[in-house]
Enzyme design. Structure first.
Site, PDB file in Angstrom:
ATOM      1  N   GLU A   1       0.848  -1.208   0.000  1.00  0.00           N
ATOM      2  CA  GLU A   1       0.000   0.000   0.000  1.00  0.00           C
ATOM      3  C   GLU A   1       0.870   1.240   0.000  1.00  0.00           C
ATOM      4  OE1 GLU A   1      -3.108   0.255   2.873  1.00  0.00           O
ATOM      5  OE2 GLU A   1      -3.604  -1.870   2.716  1.00  0.00           O
TER       6      GLU A   1
ATOM      7  N   LYS B   1       2.174   4.622   1.380  1.00  0.00           N
ATOM      8  CA  LYS B   1       2.260   5.203   2.732  1.00  0.00           C
ATOM      9  C   LYS B   1       1.952   6.693   2.624  1.00  0.00           C
ATOM     10  CE  LYS B   1       5.027   5.011   6.954  1.00  0.00           C
ATOM     11  NZ  LYS B   1       4.716   6.289   7.546  1.00  0.00           N
TER      12      LYS B   1
ATOM     13  N   ARG C   1      -3.174  10.432  10.906  1.00  0.00           N
ATOM     14  CA  ARG C   1      -3.849   9.147  11.064  1.00  0.00           C
ATOM     15  C   ARG C   1      -5.168   9.407  11.785  1.00  0.00           C
ATOM     16  NH1 ARG C   1      -0.807   3.676  12.603  1.00  0.00           N
ATOM     17  NH2 ARG C   1      -2.564   2.260  12.631  1.00  0.00           N
TER      18      ARG C   1
ATOM     19  N   ARG D   1      -3.634   9.291  16.325  1.00  0.00           N
ATOM     20  CA  ARG D   1      -2.886   8.065  16.615  1.00  0.00           C
ATOM     21  C   ARG D   1      -2.510   7.952  18.083  1.00  0.00           C
ATOM     22  NH1 ARG D   1       2.605   6.518  14.632  1.00  0.00           N
ATOM     23  NH2 ARG D   1       2.835   5.894  16.765  1.00  0.00           N
TER      24      ARG D   1
ATOM     25  N   GLU E   1      -5.745   7.691   6.641  1.00  0.00           N
ATOM     26  CA  GLU E   1      -4.876   8.858   6.728  1.00  0.00           C
ATOM     27  C   GLU E   1      -5.562  10.016   5.993  1.00  0.00           C
ATOM     28  OE1 GLU E   1      -1.969   7.982   8.338  1.00  0.00           O
ATOM     29  OE2 GLU E   1      -0.656   9.662   7.918  1.00  0.00           O
TER      30      GLU E   1
ATOM     31  N   PHE F   1      -7.460   2.752   5.182  1.00  0.00           N
ATOM     32  CA  PHE F   1      -6.672   1.538   4.966  1.00  0.00           C
ATOM     33  C   PHE F   1      -7.088   0.371   5.852  1.00  0.00           C
ATOM     34  CE2 PHE F   1      -3.795   4.382   7.485  1.00  0.00           C
ATOM     35  CZ  PHE F   1      -3.770   3.658   8.678  1.00  0.00           C
TER      36      PHE F   1
ATOM     37  N   LYS G   1       7.224  -1.110   6.850  1.00  0.00           N
ATOM     38  CA  LYS G   1       7.323   0.132   6.065  1.00  0.00           C
ATOM     39  C   LYS G   1       8.669   0.231   5.364  1.00  0.00           C
ATOM     40  CE  LYS G   1       8.559   2.899  10.094  1.00  0.00           C
ATOM     41  NZ  LYS G   1       8.352   4.100  10.869  1.00  0.00           N
TER      42      LYS G   1
HETATM   43  P1  ATP Z   1       6.417   7.463  10.763  1.00  0.00           P
HETATM   44  O1  ATP Z   1       7.003   8.560  11.604  1.00  0.00           O
HETATM   45  O2  ATP Z   1       7.357   6.837   9.821  1.00  0.00           O
HETATM   46  O3  ATP Z   1       5.080   7.774  10.198  1.00  0.00           O
HETATM   47  P2  ATP Z   1       5.267   6.174  12.914  1.00  0.00           P
HETATM   48  O4  ATP Z   1       6.121   5.783  14.065  1.00  0.00           O
HETATM   49  O5  ATP Z   1       4.415   7.374  13.027  1.00  0.00           O
HETATM   50  O6  ATP Z   1       6.245   6.311  11.716  1.00  0.00           O
HETATM   51  P3  ATP Z   1       4.855   3.730  11.687  1.00  0.00           P
HETATM   52  O7  ATP Z   1       4.606   2.498  12.420  1.00  0.00           O
HETATM   53  O8  ATP Z   1       6.216   3.910  11.229  1.00  0.00           O
HETATM   54  O9  ATP Z   1       4.382   4.969  12.533  1.00  0.00           O
HETATM   55  O10 ATP Z   1       3.967   3.813  10.397  1.00  0.00           O
HETATM   56  C1  ATP Z   1       2.646   3.796  10.505  1.00  0.00           C
HETATM   57  C2  ATP Z   1       2.193   5.133  10.057  1.00  0.00           C
HETATM   58  O11 ATP Z   1       2.008   5.163   8.650  1.00  0.00           O
HETATM   59  C3  ATP Z   1       0.874   5.401  10.685  1.00  0.00           C
HETATM   60  O12 ATP Z   1       0.917   6.602  11.403  1.00  0.00           O
HETATM   61  C4  ATP Z   1      -0.121   5.483   9.534  1.00  0.00           C
HETATM   62  O13 ATP Z   1      -1.055   6.479   9.726  1.00  0.00           O
HETATM   63  C5  ATP Z   1       0.745   5.770   8.349  1.00  0.00           C
HETATM   64  N1  ATP Z   1       0.224   5.193   7.112  1.00  0.00           N
HETATM   65  C6  ATP Z   1       0.164   5.836   5.943  1.00  0.00           C
HETATM   66  N2  ATP Z   1      -0.326   5.066   4.987  1.00  0.00           N
HETATM   67  C7  ATP Z   1      -0.626   3.877   5.546  1.00  0.00           C
HETATM   68  C8  ATP Z   1      -1.177   2.665   5.051  1.00  0.00           C
HETATM   69  N3  ATP Z   1      -1.524   2.511   3.795  1.00  0.00           N
HETATM   70  N4  ATP Z   1      -1.326   1.642   5.934  1.00  0.00           N
HETATM   71  C9  ATP Z   1      -0.969   1.779   7.217  1.00  0.00           C
HETATM   72  N5  ATP Z   1      -0.445   2.904   7.745  1.00  0.00           N
HETATM   73  C10 ATP Z   1      -0.270   3.946   6.918  1.00  0.00           C
END
Ligand code: ATP
Length: 605
Positions: free
Chosen positions: A272, A274, A279, A294, A324, A364, A445
């Site tokens: 998917e 990103k 969120r 989040r 998102e 998502f 990711k």
């Molecule tokens: P980052 O700072 O890289 O966003 P994070 O610590 O906030 O990392 P991660 O676990 O790294 O969180 O990544 C999940 C994040 O990616 C979530 O905050 C989510 O909202 C976002 N996101 C964006 N697109 C998607 C998707 N298609 N599926 C799941 N999560 C997604």
């Protein structure tokens, strides 16, 4: 609220003044607040996690089902979990007035004492010298709850009077903790994980953690979990399922550094896009509607168009979705970078802003639909139901995805996402359930990265700052001391001093924010060898990029037997404080260790 709460508050104030015990005490034995406070003192006197478990477990064993939830919330320094949206509404300024009025001391003197001591709890302890009337945990909780519930005209004076009366009713040590609690400065260092462990130990052993954790991750309410456990035992907790209005703790992604590694790890998968926005977990009931961030804060007013679109797509249906929200350019249709989306994070003028910065909501995940909890179902099932339910609409659409087992296709999808200015991809295991509150390989990711940078940014918690030198001395802040979170020990460990990335305006703003959470000494729950000029409570998260992770004897993050920890080389802050993350959502020590190992292995840059 309003009249009712004001009346009950007045009754409580009168009761306290006349020394009459609170009515419900006649027929139930409640644990005294002084007992709770004696455990708070024990918790404060240790930094050892195992001791904290035992202290809390011993406390919990003395409580009954009607008070365990309140004791848990208070131990966490909260009246209720923040997602309930109830704020005590007692600023330090008001509290100083309560102390002044309750103790009959001039406000100037009280304020000066606070300046000298730097701890409003100690100020309160100093001025209230009573023995106390041995009121119960329930009573204190109820009274603070009433204080929080009063609103409208005249409410400030009423709050000040009620708090002054309460402080005059309790012993001086109780007054110390109540004061800290009222202004959100009761920090005992007992985080969620510590409370869950103690709950398990209070009724059995560690093996209870699994079902307690699960219930917590899908409700975000430790008090609810504790109360259900005490009322209905293990089965009661196992029966807790997803509920509308209770945010589910977010599933998070692990990191890998190439498409090949991802396919090797999880095989056929769904790739998917990103999206880099906010969120949003949307809870739609028949009558209620809420959006959570989040970190489980209510952000509903920020997204009126999502609320309207949800009612169109799901008329009269109960549903919980996650996705998102991103700003986009109405003319070109292009998605905007986070710096544009972030403008929507404000409380006022949303209607005009919604015109100027329109949003799209990319869904998502489906977590709940018409009374059914979808979190335990495999990804493919959740996804196909999502696609079936959501017809593309002006605001809502399902996230873009591709199912494949070919690393080349993954890389191609990644390249296309990056070309469109997106962050990268999230790859999902086809049979994975929604792993609430966990970071595991169900989601992986892969983010774009620039030459000379780590393959991902890290989110660090600020724990102190140094006054600046040279030009920065004018701002009173030059460098910040930051930490990662160590899940195993439930403590923050230092990883970097950072002086680059903030603008002058941001430095001024930052100092103001940090000064509100100053700590007279190294805060509870922090391990640091360095001593900044000013310590601050772990609260604010910043996103940081760096050239690499190195080993260093100066920092406590990931220290080995030789005392060598991890540090960041050439760290620089991106953006400002992350409003969507709370302190424990900082990058963890184990993630840093993994990233350190991956550095040598980065294939996609
Ligand atoms: P980052 O700072 O890289 O966003 P994070 O610590 O906030 O990392 P991660 O676990 O790294 O969180 O990544 C999940 C994040 O990616 C979530 O905050 C989510 O909202 C976002 N996101 C964006 N697109 C998607 C998707 N298609 N599926 C799941 N999560 C997604």
């Amino acid at each position: 609220m309003g009249i009712l709460a004001i009346c009950s508050l007045l009754i409580i104030v009168c009761d306290m003044m006349s020394g009459v015990k609170f009515r419900s005490q006649a027929w139930t034995i409640f644990v005294k607040f002084s007992t709770l406070v004696s455990y708070f003192e024990k918790l404060e006197s240790t930094r050892k996690r195992l001791e904290m478990f035992d202290i809390l477990a011993e406390l919990f064993r003395q409580l009954n089902a009607s008070e365990i939830d309140k004791a848990i919330y208070m131990t966490q320094g909260e009246l209720l979990p923040p997602f309930h949206g109830i704020n005590i509404g007692m600023s330090e300024k008001y509290l100083l007035r309560s102390i002044s009025e309750g103790a009959g001391v001039d406000l100037k003197e009280v304020s000066q004492k606070y300046k000298n001591l730097g701890d409003i709890g100690k100020v309160s302890e100093k001025y209230f010298k009573n023995e106390g009337k041995e009121i119960s945990v329930e009573e204190v909780y109820q009274q603070v709850h009433e204080v929080a519930s009063v609103s409208g005209e005249g409410s400030v004076d009423l709050k000040i009077l009620a708090v002054a009366t309460l402080l005059g009713t309790v012993s001086s040590v109780e007054a110390k903790y109540i004061a800290r609690f009222l202004v959100g400065k009761l920090r005992l260092g007992a985080g969620d994980a510590t409370v869950l462990e103690a709950l398990a130990l209070s009724k059995g052993d560690r093996s209870y953690r699994a079902f307690l954790d699960r219930a917590y991750h899908i409700t975000s309410d430790l008090g609810l979990v504790g109360k259900t456990f005490f009322q209905s035992g293990e089965q009661g907790v196992r029966d807790i399922s997803v509920r509308l209005g209770y945010p589910i703790r977010p599933a998070l992604c692990e990191r890998l550094s190439s498409s090949e590694e991802i396919i090797e790890k999880i095989g056929r998968c769904s790739v998917e896009v990103k999206y880099d926005g906010f969120r949003c977990q949307v809870h739609q009931g028949i009558e209620d509607f809420a959006i959570f961030s989040r970190n489980q804060e209510r952000t509903t007013p920020m997204f009126p168009e999502i609320a309207a679109a949800m009612r169109q797509v799901f008329p009269n249906e109960e549903v919980i979705l996650e996705g998102e929200a991103l700003a986009y350019d109405e003319v070109t249709g292009d998605l905007s970078p986070f710096q544009v989306t972030i403008q929507r994070r404000r409380k006022h003028g949303i209607t005009e802003l919604a015109q100027k910065v329109p949003l799209r909501f990319f869904v998502f995940d489906l977590l709940y639909y018409k009374g059914e909890d979808f979190t335990g179902r495999p990804y493919v099932e959740r996804r196909s139901k999502l696609v079936e339910l959501i017809e593309k609409n002006d605001v809502i659409e399902v996230s873009k995805a591709l199912e494949t087992e070919d690393p080349e296709e993954v890389t191609q999808f990644f390249d296309e996402a990056v070309e469109q200015g997106l962050e990268g991809i999230v790859v999902k295991r086809l049979d994975g359930p929604y792993a609430a509150g966990s970071r595991n390989f169900n989601w992986i990711k892969l983010k774009r990265s620039y030459k000379g940078e780590l393959s991902d940014t890290v989110d660090l918690c600020i724990i102190g700052y140094y006054a600046g030198k040279g030009k920065r001395a004018n701002f009173g802040i030059g460098t910040i001391l930051s930490a990662v979170y160590d899940k195993d020990s439930d403590r923050f460990k230092t990883i970097s001093k950072i002086g680059t990335g903030f603008s002058e305006d941001e430095l001024i703003q930052l100092k103001e924010l940090l000064d509100q959470i100053r700590s007279p000494e190294c805060p509870v729950g922090v391990d640091s060898e360095m001593t900044p000029d000013v310590w601050v409570a772990p609260k604010y998260i910043i996103t940081v990029t760096a050239d690499e992770i190195t080993r260093s004897p100066s920092h406590t993050a990931g220290r080995d037997a030789e005392g060598i920890g991890y540090a960041l080389r050439f760290p620089r802050v991106q953006g400002f404080i992350r409003p969507d993350k709370s302190e424990k959502e900082a990058t963890t020590v184990s993630e840093v260790v993994t990233m350190f190992k991956q550095q040598k292995n980065v294939k996609i840059v």
